[in-house]
Design a protein around this motif. Structure first.
Motif, PDB file in Angstrom:
ATOM      1  N   LEU A 199     -11.215 -41.782  36.789  1.00 13.71           N
ATOM      2  CA  LEU A 199     -12.638 -41.106  36.915  1.00 13.71           C
ATOM      3  C   LEU A 199     -12.533 -40.026  36.069  1.00 13.71           C
ATOM      4  O   LEU A 199     -11.769 -39.384  35.704  1.00 13.71           O
ATOM      5  N   GLN A 200     -13.959 -39.914  35.583  1.00 12.17           N
ATOM      6  CA  GLN A 200     -14.239 -38.626  34.736  1.00 12.17           C
ATOM      7  C   GLN A 200     -14.399 -37.409  35.682  1.00 12.17           C
ATOM      8  O   GLN A 200     -15.568 -36.535  35.470  1.00 12.17           O
ATOM      9  N   VAL A 202     -12.369 -33.845  37.207  1.00 14.25           N
ATOM     10  CA  VAL A 202     -11.341 -32.721  36.825  1.00 14.25           C
ATOM     11  C   VAL A 202     -10.124 -33.308  37.763  1.00 14.25           C
ATOM     12  O   VAL A 202      -8.842 -33.292  37.297  1.00 14.25           O
ATOM     13  N   GLU A 203     -10.323 -33.287  38.938  1.00 15.59           N
ATOM     14  CA  GLU A 203      -9.337 -33.838  40.012  1.00 15.59           C
ATOM     15  C   GLU A 203      -8.702 -34.979  39.589  1.00 15.59           C
ATOM     16  O   GLU A 203      -7.107 -35.071  39.574  1.00 15.59           O
ATOM     17  N   SER A 204      -9.106 -36.095  38.985  1.00 16.00           N
ATOM     18  CA  SER A 204      -8.544 -37.411  38.577  1.00 16.00           C
ATOM     19  C   SER A 204      -8.023 -37.164  37.472  1.00 16.00           C
ATOM     20  O   SER A 204      -6.676 -37.699  37.340  1.00 16.00           O
ATOM     21  N   VAL A 205      -8.432 -36.464  36.377  1.00 12.76           N
ATOM     22  CA  VAL A 205      -7.827 -36.256  35.019  1.00 12.76           C
ATOM     23  C   VAL A 205      -6.542 -35.612  34.972  1.00 12.76           C
ATOM     24  O   VAL A 205      -5.574 -35.743  34.440  1.00 12.76           O
ATOM     25  N   GLN A 206      -6.574 -34.595  36.193  1.00  9.34           N
ATOM     26  CA  GLN A 206      -5.431 -33.838  36.260  1.00  9.34           C
ATOM     27  C   GLN A 206      -4.167 -34.305  37.305  1.00  9.34           C
ATOM     28  O   GLN A 206      -3.122 -33.901  37.275  1.00  9.34           O
ATOM     29  N   LEU A 207      -4.691 -35.429  38.017  1.00  9.13           N
ATOM     30  CA  LEU A 207      -3.626 -35.890  38.877  1.00  9.13           C
ATOM     31  C   LEU A 207      -2.379 -36.127  38.303  1.00  9.13           C
ATOM     32  O   LEU A 207      -1.257 -35.744  38.947  1.00  9.13           O
ATOM     33  N   VAL A 208      -2.237 -37.145  37.417  1.00 10.99           N
ATOM     34  CA  VAL A 208      -1.040 -37.629  36.941  1.00 10.99           C
ATOM     35  C   VAL A 208      -0.056 -36.506  36.478  1.00 10.99           C
ATOM     36  O   VAL A 208       0.973 -36.667  36.655  1.00 10.99           O
ATOM     37  N   GLU A 235     -23.892 -43.731  31.611  1.00 15.83           N
ATOM     38  CA  GLU A 235     -24.141 -42.493  30.623  1.00 15.83           C
ATOM     39  C   GLU A 235     -24.096 -41.301  31.035  1.00 15.83           C
ATOM     40  O   GLU A 235     -24.194 -40.161  30.365  1.00 15.83           O
ATOM     41  N   ARG A 236     -23.895 -41.293  32.645  1.00 17.29           N
ATOM     42  CA  ARG A 236     -23.958 -39.636  33.014  1.00 17.29           C
ATOM     43  C   ARG A 236     -22.200 -39.479  33.386  1.00 17.29           C
ATOM     44  O   ARG A 236     -22.072 -38.350  33.982  1.00 17.29           O
ATOM     45  N   GLY A 237     -21.404 -40.398  32.664  1.00 18.89           N
ATOM     46  CA  GLY A 237     -19.992 -39.818  32.977  1.00 18.89           C
ATOM     47  C   GLY A 237     -19.678 -40.690  34.414  1.00 18.89           C
ATOM     48  O   GLY A 237     -18.307 -40.043  34.935  1.00 18.89           O
ATOM     49  N   PHE A 238     -20.193 -41.258  35.214  1.00 20.87           N
ATOM     50  CA  PHE A 238     -19.783 -41.703  36.582  1.00 20.87           C
ATOM     51  C   PHE A 238     -19.373 -43.205  36.558  1.00 20.87           C
ATOM     52  O   PHE A 238     -19.566 -44.028  35.744  1.00 20.87           O
ATOM     53  N   GLY A 239     -18.706 -43.533  37.520  1.00 19.02           N
ATOM     54  CA  GLY A 239     -18.050 -44.871  37.705  1.00 19.02           C
ATOM     55  C   GLY A 239     -16.609 -44.786  37.534  1.00 19.02           C
ATOM     56  O   GLY A 239     -16.043 -44.088  36.945  1.00 19.02           O
ATOM     57  N   MET A 240     -16.059 -45.864  38.381  1.00 22.63           N
ATOM     58  CA  MET A 240     -14.635 -45.906  37.981  1.00 22.63           C
ATOM     59  C   MET A 240     -14.103 -46.852  36.959  1.00 22.63           C
ATOM     60  O   MET A 240     -14.648 -47.811  36.775  1.00 22.63           O
TER      61      MET A 240
END
Length: 284
Positions: A199-200, A202-208, A235-240
């Motif tokens: 996901l876009q 912070v939590e998802s981006v930093q997890l790995v 367009e809003r940055g949402f979605g898996m």
């Protein structure tokens, strides 16, 4: 969260990646005669009706297992995973999808121990009924994160922990890190397989990176990270956009088996021209 039902997402691209990895890990564990334990912290219902109202709401399986089900030209490990789904369906038609406990049941031996945790009362009841006739099995309506302390190390000192919460609340990210640390503190050479959504946020981006930092001091056999990106955010940055698996103390054969399958998954499940994968590994 008790509101989460995996049936809405059963058999999608994320399930394909997760269960391909899980199947390969369990096949490797069975190469030795000594029994092993599987602990599934968020087990779900065990199996899902793809023609049911939950699965049909977004029909996510059409972009996942359904695109692979009739193929006869798949790489070996991917074909073996698809065969498990065939085995779960009594007829030739794709009607049911096996969850992680069902994948485990099909691959585990009589003496291997299965411990499944599921908080949702309906899914727990379905799973308990499905597994009631399997020996060496417990299905518990308890918090899987909190229960790891009691499960590790397993009696045979051989085991796999599967951690795949829904991540619908931000606290799940921190709990995953804590669960990995707990697992490695108690069972440093055990295999821990963690699924996460791409996901876009912070939590998802930093997890790995947080998982790598938690694994590197303690894991005896290093780690493997695989990510499959199949879609773009809206367009809003949402979605898996995709999902990944972070495997601590992975089987040494896992990297090459995934490398064989990932180009096919990108070509088959990718929803845009730049669909891609990442496969990286650090050995101890």
């Amino acid at each position: 969260m008790l509101a989460y039902r995996h049936a809405f997402h059963a058999g999608n691209h994320a399930d394909v990646l997760k269960h391909l990895v899980l199947a390969e890990v369990l096949r490797y564990m069975a190469e030795k005669d000594k029994a092993y334990t599987v602990v599934d912290t968020h087990a779900g219902a065990g199996g899902y009706a793809l023609d049911g109202r939950y699965a049909q709401k977004n029909a996510e399986h059409l972009g996942g297992i359904a695109a692979l089900y009739a193929r006869k030209d798949l790489p070996g490990p991917l074909q073996q995973y698809v065969q498990l789904v065939h085995d779960f369906n009594p007829g030739k038609k794709l009607e049911q999808y096996p969850g992680s406990p069902a994948i485990a049941r099909m691959l585990m031996r009589f003496d291997d121990r299965l411990r499944c945790y599921e908080l949702h009362p309906t899914d727990h009841r379905i799973l308990a009924s499905y597994l009631e006739d399997r020996a060496n099995t417990q299905v518990l309506q308890q918090d899987g994160f909190a229960s790891l302390k009691a499960e590790l190390p397993p009696p045979s000192r051989r085991g796999v922990v599967l951690i795949d919460p829904p991540y619908e609340i931000k606290a799940d990210y921190g709990k995953v890190i804590a669960a990995l640390r707990e697992s490695l503190q108690r069972f440093a050479d055990g295999t821990v397989a963690i699924w996460y959504p791409q996901l876009q946020t912070v939590e998802s981006v930093q997890l790995v990176q947080r998982l790598k930092a938690a694994a590197e001091p303690a894991a005896k056999k290093g780690w493997l990270h695989v990510r499959l990106t199949v879609a773009q955010a809206d367009e809003r940055g949402f979605g898996m956009m995709g999902s990944g698996m972070f495997v601590v103390n992975p089987p040494f054969v896992l990297h090459d088996k995934l490398a064989e399958c990932l180009p096919t998954l990108v070509d088959t499940l990718g929803q845009y021209d730049d669909a891609n994968y990442l496969l990286e590994q650090q050995t101890a």
